[in-house]
Motif scaffolding. Structure first.
Motif, PDB file in Angstrom:
ATOM      1  N   GLU A 170      11.801 -28.961 -28.761  1.00  0.00           N
ATOM      2  CA  GLU A 170      12.909 -28.517 -27.931  1.00  0.00           C
ATOM      3  C   GLU A 170      12.638 -27.155 -27.282  1.00  0.00           C
ATOM      4  N   THR A 171      13.077 -27.007 -26.056  1.00  0.00           N
ATOM      5  CA  THR A 171      13.188 -25.700 -25.405  1.00  0.00           C
ATOM      6  C   THR A 171      14.660 -25.544 -25.047  1.00  0.00           C
ATOM      7  N   ILE A 172      15.293 -24.521 -25.561  1.00  0.00           N
ATOM      8  CA  ILE A 172      16.751 -24.397 -25.501  1.00  0.00           C
ATOM      9  C   ILE A 172      17.125 -23.160 -24.691  1.00  0.00           C
ATOM     10  N   ASP A 173      18.077 -23.330 -23.788  1.00  0.00           N
ATOM     11  CA  ASP A 173      18.604 -22.227 -22.983  1.00  0.00           C
ATOM     12  C   ASP A 173      20.079 -22.081 -23.329  1.00  0.00           C
ATOM     13  N   ASP A 174      20.432 -21.000 -24.013  1.00  0.00           N
ATOM     14  CA  ASP A 174      21.815 -20.808 -24.423  1.00  0.00           C
ATOM     15  C   ASP A 174      22.605 -19.927 -23.441  1.00  0.00           C
ATOM     16  N   GLY A 175      22.015 -19.666 -22.282  1.00  0.00           N
ATOM     17  CA  GLY A 175      22.662 -18.817 -21.302  1.00  0.00           C
ATOM     18  C   GLY A 175      22.291 -17.358 -21.428  1.00  0.00           C
ATOM     19  N   TYR A 176      21.717 -16.995 -22.568  1.00  0.00           N
ATOM     20  CA  TYR A 176      21.266 -15.623 -22.799  1.00  0.00           C
ATOM     21  C   TYR A 176      19.758 -15.564 -23.037  1.00  0.00           C
ATOM     22  N   HIS A 177      19.250 -16.551 -23.784  1.00  0.00           N
ATOM     23  CA  HIS A 177      17.834 -16.604 -24.115  1.00  0.00           C
ATOM     24  C   HIS A 177      17.324 -18.015 -23.907  1.00  0.00           C
ATOM     25  N   ILE A 178      16.044 -18.115 -23.642  1.00  0.00           N
ATOM     26  CA  ILE A 178      15.346 -19.397 -23.710  1.00  0.00           C
ATOM     27  C   ILE A 178      14.480 -19.331 -24.958  1.00  0.00           C
ATOM     28  N   PHE A 179      14.612 -20.318 -25.826  1.00  0.00           N
ATOM     29  CA  PHE A 179      13.917 -20.233 -27.101  1.00  0.00           C
ATOM     30  C   PHE A 179      13.463 -21.598 -27.591  1.00  0.00           C
ATOM     31  N   ALA A 180      12.535 -21.561 -28.513  1.00  0.00           N
ATOM     32  CA  ALA A 180      12.062 -22.754 -29.213  1.00  0.00           C
ATOM     33  C   ALA A 180      12.341 -22.565 -30.699  1.00  0.00           C
ATOM     34  N   LEU A 181      12.210 -23.633 -31.457  1.00  0.00           N
ATOM     35  CA  LEU A 181      12.408 -23.587 -32.901  1.00  0.00           C
ATOM     36  C   LEU A 181      11.063 -23.817 -33.581  1.00  0.00           C
ATOM     37  N   ILE A 182      10.712 -22.949 -34.492  1.00  0.00           N
ATOM     38  CA  ILE A 182       9.452 -23.095 -35.216  1.00  0.00           C
ATOM     39  C   ILE A 182       9.731 -23.322 -36.693  1.00  0.00           C
ATOM     40  N   ARG A 183       8.787 -23.947 -37.369  1.00  0.00           N
ATOM     41  CA  ARG A 183       9.012 -24.445 -38.723  1.00  0.00           C
ATOM     42  C   ARG A 183       7.875 -24.092 -39.677  1.00  0.00           C
ATOM     43  N   GLY A 184       8.190 -23.981 -40.952  1.00  0.00           N
ATOM     44  CA  GLY A 184       7.201 -23.965 -42.028  1.00  0.00           C
ATOM     45  C   GLY A 184       6.764 -22.618 -42.547  1.00  0.00           C
ATOM     46  N   GLY A 185       6.959 -21.553 -41.784  1.00  0.00           N
ATOM     47  CA  GLY A 185       6.469 -20.252 -42.231  1.00  0.00           C
ATOM     48  C   GLY A 185       4.967 -20.137 -42.074  1.00  0.00           C
ATOM     49  N   SER A 186       4.425 -18.974 -42.391  1.00  0.00           N
ATOM     50  CA  SER A 186       2.990 -18.752 -42.239  1.00  0.00           C
ATOM     51  C   SER A 186       2.458 -17.888 -43.364  1.00  0.00           C
ATOM     52  N   PHE A 187       1.129 -17.776 -43.398  1.00  0.00           N
ATOM     53  CA  PHE A 187       0.473 -16.956 -44.419  1.00  0.00           C
ATOM     54  C   PHE A 187       0.863 -15.488 -44.288  1.00  0.00           C
ATOM     55  N   TYR A 188       1.208 -15.063 -43.073  1.00  0.00           N
ATOM     56  CA  TYR A 188       1.422 -13.641 -42.808  1.00  0.00           C
ATOM     57  C   TYR A 188       2.803 -13.199 -43.284  1.00  0.00           C
ATOM     58  N   LYS A 189       2.835 -12.186 -44.109  1.00  0.00           N
ATOM     59  CA  LYS A 189       4.094 -11.649 -44.615  1.00  0.00           C
ATOM     60  C   LYS A 189       4.317 -10.277 -43.987  1.00  0.00           C
ATOM     61  N   ALA A 190       5.255 -10.214 -43.077  1.00  0.00           N
ATOM     62  CA  ALA A 190       5.518  -8.966 -42.362  1.00  0.00           C
ATOM     63  C   ALA A 190       6.503  -8.123 -43.168  1.00  0.00           C
ATOM     64  N   GLU A 191       6.061  -7.654 -44.313  1.00  0.00           N
ATOM     65  CA  GLU A 191       6.971  -6.970 -45.223  1.00  0.00           C
ATOM     66  C   GLU A 191       7.455  -5.633 -44.678  1.00  0.00           C
ATOM     67  N   ASN A 203      11.877 -26.383 -46.335  1.00  0.00           N
ATOM     68  CA  ASN A 203      12.028 -27.446 -45.343  1.00  0.00           C
ATOM     69  C   ASN A 203      13.260 -27.276 -44.460  1.00  0.00           C
ATOM     70  N   ASP A 204      14.313 -26.655 -44.975  1.00  0.00           N
ATOM     71  CA  ASP A 204      15.564 -26.566 -44.238  1.00  0.00           C
ATOM     72  C   ASP A 204      15.718 -25.238 -43.500  1.00  0.00           C
ATOM     73  N   PHE A 205      14.594 -24.600 -43.173  1.00  0.00           N
ATOM     74  CA  PHE A 205      14.627 -23.311 -42.478  1.00  0.00           C
ATOM     75  C   PHE A 205      13.909 -23.439 -41.143  1.00  0.00           C
ATOM     76  N   HIS A 206      14.558 -22.956 -40.096  1.00  0.00           N
ATOM     77  CA  HIS A 206      13.823 -22.824 -38.838  1.00  0.00           C
ATOM     78  C   HIS A 206      14.065 -21.433 -38.260  1.00  0.00           C
ATOM     79  N   TRP A 207      13.185 -21.055 -37.346  1.00  0.00           N
ATOM     80  CA  TRP A 207      13.252 -19.735 -36.745  1.00  0.00           C
ATOM     81  C   TRP A 207      13.432 -19.869 -35.247  1.00  0.00           C
ATOM     82  N   LYS A 208      14.332 -19.067 -34.699  1.00  0.00           N
ATOM     83  CA  LYS A 208      14.545 -19.016 -33.257  1.00  0.00           C
ATOM     84  C   LYS A 208      13.461 -18.130 -32.654  1.00  0.00           C
ATOM     85  N   PHE A 209      12.570 -18.719 -31.888  1.00  0.00           N
ATOM     86  CA  PHE A 209      11.474 -17.982 -31.264  1.00  0.00           C
ATOM     87  C   PHE A 209      11.778 -17.832 -29.789  1.00  0.00           C
TER      88      PHE A 209
END
Length: 235
Positions: A170-191, A203-209
């Protein structure tokens, strides 16, 4: 390594997803809601550097804006030691181009979640308890997509958690941002960063990119897998 495709059967499940709210809400229906899925095939592994190179060689694909495109490669060649690692530094558009060449598309957010959790709606691809040795959750770099066989989803999909985030379709336009949804997380921990904390995600987490420009839409922590539709007669 060749990619394999796994059949995900027709399904009806209650979709519910969580996300971390930063810089405003994610304007997407997070449920709970009933979702009906037609059967589809999904790739067992994320697309690797080797697989992506085959696509380039066969199709001649070159993005109009190549800023940061395959930034980890050298002179159009991936380092030999990451042949079987997931390809990164590709935008959602680059991933779509590969998927079209391969006769498929990117998975919808709902399809990705069901392929990861199955009808029992488990929290992680392998079960309800996080197990560090079942995914790339302890390295500072990507790993081969078949490194963690114990981390397979109920359908047998591998590497759905912790190695790289994965683009969905999906590519989503909410009127303010255009964003995609990404899944799964990554090795990188931006602590030490406030916006994306990184690490493996359930599994039930997605990120607005937020999609800005192609150079910024490519990064070292997002890869993808693809799905293929099945002709479906609902009669």
């Amino acid at each position: 390594m060749d990619n394999e495709f796994i059949l995900i059967p027709q399904a009806r499940f209650i979709y519910r997803v969580q996300h971390r709210t930063m810089e405003g809400d994610c304007q997407y229906d997070h449920g709970p809601r009933v979702v009906h899925l037609n059967p589809f095939f999904i790739s067992k592994y994320p697309v690797t550097n080797e697989m992506y190179k085959e696509f380039i060689d066969d199709s001649g694909y070159c993005p109009a804006d190549a800023t940061n495109y395959l930034r980890h490669w050298q002179n159009g060649i991936y380092p030999a030691e990451i042949k079987d690692h997931p390809v990164v530094w590709v935008s959602q558009s680059d991933a779509r181009a590969y998927a079209q060449w391969a006769g498929g598309r990117l998975p919808f957010d709902t399809e990705w979640q069901y392929a990861a959790c199955g009808d029992k709606k488990i929290k992680w691809p392998w079960g309800n308890i996080y197990i560090a040795g079942y995914c790339n959750g302890h390295n500072t770099h990507t790993t081969p997509v078949d490194r963690y066989p114990k981390g397979a989803s109920p359908f047998g999909c591998l590497d759905m958690c912790g190695n790289t985030w994965e683009w969905t379709g999906e590519t989503i336009d909410d009127g303010y941002h255009i964003f995609a949804l990404i899944r799964g997380g990554s090795f990188y921990k931006a602590e030490d960063r406030w916006h994306v904390d990184g690490g493996p995600k359930p599994n039930d987490f997605h990120w607005k990119f937020q999609l800005l420009n192609e150079g910024l839409n490519r990064c070292a922590t997002i890869g993808f897998r693809i799905v293929k539709d099945i002709d479906y007669d609902c009669s």
